[in-house]
Design an enzyme around this catalytic site. Structure first.
Site, PDB file in Angstrom:
ATOM      1  N   ILE A  17      18.151   8.969 -15.861  1.00  0.00           N
ATOM      2  CA  ILE A  17      17.925   9.257 -14.790  1.00  0.00           C
ATOM      3  C   ILE A  17      16.987   8.647 -13.720  1.00  0.00           C
ATOM      4  CG2 ILE A  17      17.179  11.244 -12.754  1.00  0.00           C
ATOM      5  CD1 ILE A  17      17.720  13.526 -14.814  1.00  0.00           C
ATOM      6  N   ARG A  37       6.614   2.490 -19.642  1.00  0.00           N
ATOM      7  CA  ARG A  37       5.647   2.856 -21.147  1.00  0.00           C
ATOM      8  C   ARG A  37       6.558   0.872 -21.807  1.00  0.00           C
ATOM      9  NH1 ARG A  37       4.825   7.226 -24.137  1.00  0.00           N
ATOM     10  NH2 ARG A  37       6.949   7.530 -23.592  1.00  0.00           N
ATOM     11  N   ASP A  58       1.090   3.810 -18.498  1.00  0.00           N
ATOM     12  CA  ASP A  58       1.236   5.372 -18.950  1.00  0.00           C
ATOM     13  C   ASP A  58       0.905   6.386 -18.146  1.00  0.00           C
ATOM     14  OD1 ASP A  58       1.501   8.141 -20.892  1.00  0.00           O
ATOM     15  OD2 ASP A  58       0.364   7.349 -22.186  1.00  0.00           O
ATOM     16  N   VAL A  59       1.636   7.188 -17.101  1.00  0.00           N
ATOM     17  CA  VAL A  59       1.854   7.879 -15.946  1.00  0.00           C
ATOM     18  C   VAL A  59       0.868   9.114 -16.041  1.00  0.00           C
ATOM     19  CG1 VAL A  59       3.676   7.443 -15.049  1.00  0.00           C
ATOM     20  CG2 VAL A  59       3.980   9.442 -17.112  1.00  0.00           C
ATOM     21  N   ASN A  84       9.616  10.277 -11.540  1.00  0.00           N
ATOM     22  CA  ASN A  84      10.666  10.885 -13.075  1.00  0.00           C
ATOM     23  C   ASN A  84      10.511  11.279 -14.255  1.00  0.00           C
ATOM     24  OD1 ASN A  84      14.074  10.577 -13.281  1.00  0.00           O
ATOM     25  ND2 ASN A  84      12.134   8.920 -14.533  1.00  0.00           N
ATOM     26  N   TYR A 149       7.833  23.500 -22.050  1.00  0.00           N
ATOM     27  CA  TYR A 149       8.871  22.401 -21.015  1.00  0.00           C
ATOM     28  C   TYR A 149       9.328  23.372 -19.241  1.00  0.00           C
ATOM     29  CZ  TYR A 149      12.101  19.698 -18.966  1.00  0.00           C
ATOM     30  OH  TYR A 149      13.187  18.847 -17.772  1.00  0.00           O
ATOM     31  N   LYS A 153       7.955  22.580 -15.804  1.00  0.00           N
ATOM     32  CA  LYS A 153       8.189  22.179 -14.799  1.00  0.00           C
ATOM     33  C   LYS A 153       8.567  23.216 -12.950  1.00  0.00           C
ATOM     34  CE  LYS A 153      10.363  18.421 -15.891  1.00  0.00           C
ATOM     35  NZ  LYS A 153       9.997  17.634 -15.625  1.00  0.00           N
ATOM     36  N   THR A 184      21.817  11.867 -20.624  1.00  0.00           N
ATOM     37  CA  THR A 184      20.919  10.792 -20.492  1.00  0.00           C
ATOM     38  C   THR A 184      20.612  11.246 -22.411  1.00  0.00           C
ATOM     39  OG1 THR A 184      18.941  12.469 -20.126  1.00  0.00           O
ATOM     40  CG2 THR A 184      19.484  10.562 -18.192  1.00  0.00           C
TER      41      THR A 184
HETATM   42  P1  NDP Z   1      14.931   9.817 -20.566  1.00  0.00           P
HETATM   43  O1  NDP Z   1      14.337  10.333 -21.721  1.00  0.00           O
HETATM   44  O2  NDP Z   1      16.426   9.466 -20.812  1.00  0.00           O
HETATM   45  O3  NDP Z   1      13.937   9.066 -20.322  1.00  0.00           O
HETATM   46  C1  NDP Z   1      12.874   9.302 -19.965  1.00  0.00           C
HETATM   47  C2  NDP Z   1      12.078   8.309 -18.409  1.00  0.00           C
HETATM   48  O4  NDP Z   1      10.660   8.988 -18.592  1.00  0.00           O
HETATM   49  C3  NDP Z   1      12.092   7.031 -19.329  1.00  0.00           C
HETATM   50  O5  NDP Z   1      12.056   6.548 -18.689  1.00  0.00           O
HETATM   51  C4  NDP Z   1      10.125   6.257 -19.783  1.00  0.00           C
HETATM   52  O6  NDP Z   1       9.923   5.617 -19.687  1.00  0.00           O
HETATM   53  C5  NDP Z   1       9.716   8.136 -19.047  1.00  0.00           C
HETATM   54  N1  NDP Z   1       8.300   8.345 -19.529  1.00  0.00           N
HETATM   55  C6  NDP Z   1       8.263   8.802 -20.780  1.00  0.00           C
HETATM   56  N2  NDP Z   1       7.019   9.034 -21.180  1.00  0.00           N
HETATM   57  C7  NDP Z   1       6.045   7.819 -20.241  1.00  0.00           C
HETATM   58  C8  NDP Z   1       4.838   8.346 -19.965  1.00  0.00           C
HETATM   59  N3  NDP Z   1       3.752   8.553 -20.801  1.00  0.00           N
HETATM   60  N4  NDP Z   1       4.714   7.516 -19.282  1.00  0.00           N
HETATM   61  C9  NDP Z   1       5.823   6.795 -18.739  1.00  0.00           C
HETATM   62  N5  NDP Z   1       6.655   6.361 -18.879  1.00  0.00           N
HETATM   63  C10 NDP Z   1       7.072   7.641 -19.623  1.00  0.00           C
HETATM   64  O7  NDP Z   1      14.765  11.159 -19.114  1.00  0.00           O
HETATM   65  P2  NDP Z   1      15.813  12.170 -18.122  1.00  0.00           P
HETATM   66  O8  NDP Z   1      15.832  10.390 -17.554  1.00  0.00           O
HETATM   67  O9  NDP Z   1      16.821  12.556 -19.425  1.00  0.00           O
HETATM   68  O10 NDP Z   1      14.768  12.519 -17.966  1.00  0.00           O
HETATM   69  C11 NDP Z   1      14.176  12.385 -16.337  1.00  0.00           C
HETATM   70  C12 NDP Z   1      13.684  12.829 -15.862  1.00  0.00           C
HETATM   71  O11 NDP Z   1      14.462  14.114 -15.526  1.00  0.00           O
HETATM   72  C13 NDP Z   1      12.380  14.077 -16.460  1.00  0.00           C
HETATM   73  O12 NDP Z   1      11.571  14.279 -15.791  1.00  0.00           O
HETATM   74  C14 NDP Z   1      13.577  15.632 -17.144  1.00  0.00           C
HETATM   75  O13 NDP Z   1      11.864  15.897 -17.513  1.00  0.00           O
HETATM   76  C15 NDP Z   1      14.361  15.485 -16.165  1.00  0.00           C
HETATM   77  N6  NDP Z   1      15.277  16.239 -15.997  1.00  0.00           N
HETATM   78  C16 NDP Z   1      15.982  16.330 -17.408  1.00  0.00           C
HETATM   79  C17 NDP Z   1      17.046  16.740 -17.764  1.00  0.00           C
HETATM   80  C18 NDP Z   1      18.731  16.226 -18.478  1.00  0.00           C
HETATM   81  O14 NDP Z   1      19.269  16.494 -18.924  1.00  0.00           O
HETATM   82  N7  NDP Z   1      18.243  14.883 -18.904  1.00  0.00           N
HETATM   83  C19 NDP Z   1      17.300  18.174 -16.713  1.00  0.00           C
HETATM   84  C20 NDP Z   1      16.581  18.474 -15.755  1.00  0.00           C
HETATM   85  C21 NDP Z   1      15.522  17.664 -15.807  1.00  0.00           C
HETATM   86  P3  NDP Z   1       9.268   5.146 -21.527  1.00  0.00           P
HETATM   87  O15 NDP Z   1       9.691   5.230 -22.829  1.00  0.00           O
HETATM   88  O16 NDP Z   1       9.101   3.662 -20.685  1.00  0.00           O
HETATM   89  O17 NDP Z   1       8.391   5.700 -21.592  1.00  0.00           O
END
Ligand code: NDP
Length: 251
Positions: A17, A37, A58-59, A84, A149, A153, A184
């Site tokens: 997303i 990351r 790392d957020v 996000n 979770y 949220k 995703t």
């Molecule tokens: P993905 O698992 O595809 O991606 C997660 C993203 O978060 C990655 O880019 C990852 O980057 C980043 N991330 C995770 N942990 C860290 C960290 N500690 N520091 C920095 N970056 C971090 O998830 P989605 O794209 O599906 O989800 C995005 C958002 O949408 C989330 O907040 C999720 O809760 C929310 N959401 C998703 C839904 C779904 O069905 N997919 C439904 C509802 C909400 P990296 O690997 O580089 O760390």
């Protein structure tokens, strides 16, 4: 180009997303920086034109967030910040120990707090800004087996509503976008886990996952990005403290 001249920052912008949001903002003329990351994924997103710059971060860690935002915007010039980055862990409540609850709060709530702490002072100084958190339908209602979770949220939406009141007269708006299950990696690994645990086929697992969505399908990441673009646009100045549901009418 509605967002020409704006600088947008998206956490977790390397994939899923976050990447669709980065791409949408860039397509509307914003200069887009992404954080995450996984350096290879971030670099690839920039090379593909989804963003203009990246920094690893790392957020969950405020020092890491401050260093990354400092590298990307020495003059605190962020106009749009999208929290996000997030993660989900599932399991029954009695097998979800305190550490799981802490991990879920850390990535989903504290990651959002750290981003907003880093960019809000510059926005207040310039009298404009858009803070957006990607929450979830799980921030509005409960689902079995994701209590940690869903609690995190719900906390994100509480943060958004409260901060919106604090900033109401400042030119800064604060909102959430809350998707239902979206197409995703996060959902793909959930489907794999359900299939492995229950013996269901992947298609059966997907059908069970989308049964609550009246449209009977996963939300596309681009549909979440479209909601973010609306909240960043010039006509949305009086929309603050809201959570915009992108869930096919689930509730
Ligand atoms: P993905 O698992 O595809 O991606 C997660 C993203 O978060 C990655 O880019 C990852 O980057 C980043 N991330 C995770 N942990 C860290 C960290 N500690 N520091 C920095 N970056 C971090 O998830 P989605 O794209 O599906 O989800 C995005 C958002 O949408 C989330 O907040 C999720 O809760 C929310 N959401 C998703 C839904 C779904 O069905 N997919 C439904 C509802 C909400 P990296 O690997 O580089 O760390």
């Amino acid at each position: 180009m509605a967002l020409q001249g704006r600088h947008a920052l998206v956490t977790g912008g390397g994939r899923g997303i976050g990447r669709a949001i980065a791409q949408g903002l860039a397509g509307s003329g914003a200069r887009v920086s992404i954080l995450g990351r996984d350096e290879a994924a971030l670099r690839e997103a920039v090379e593909a034109g989804a963003a203009h710059a990246f920094a690893t971060c790392d957020v969950r860690n405020p020092a890491s967030m401050a260093a990354a935002t400092g590298r990307l915007a020495a003059t605190q010039d962020i106009d749009i910040a999208v929290a996000n980055a997030g993660a989900v862990e599932s399991g029954p409540f009695l097998r979800s120990d305190t550490e799981r609850f802490r991990r879920m709060l850390d990535i989903n709530l504290i990651g959002t707090v750290n981003l907003f702490h880093a960019v809000l002072p510059g926005m207040l100084e310039r009298g404009q800004g858009r803070l957006i958190a990607i929450a979830s339908t799980a921030g509005h209602r409960g689902y079995p087996y994701v209590s940690a979770y869903a609690a995190a949220k719900h906390a994100v939406i509480g943060l958004v509503k409260s901060l919106a009141l604090e900033t109401a007269r400042s030119g800064v708006t604060v909102n959430a976008v809350s998707p239902g299950y979206a197409d995703t990696d996060m959902v793909a690994s959930g489907l794999d886990a359900i299939a492995a645990k229950t013996g269901k086929s992947r298609d059966e697992a997907l059908a069970a996952m989308v049964k609550d969505n009246p449209q009977g399908r996963l939300v596309a990441p681009q549909e979440v990005a479209a909601a973010v673009l609306y909240l960043c646009g010039p006509g949305s100045g009086s929309v603050t403290g809201q959570s915009l549901l992108v869930n096919g009418g689930e509730f």
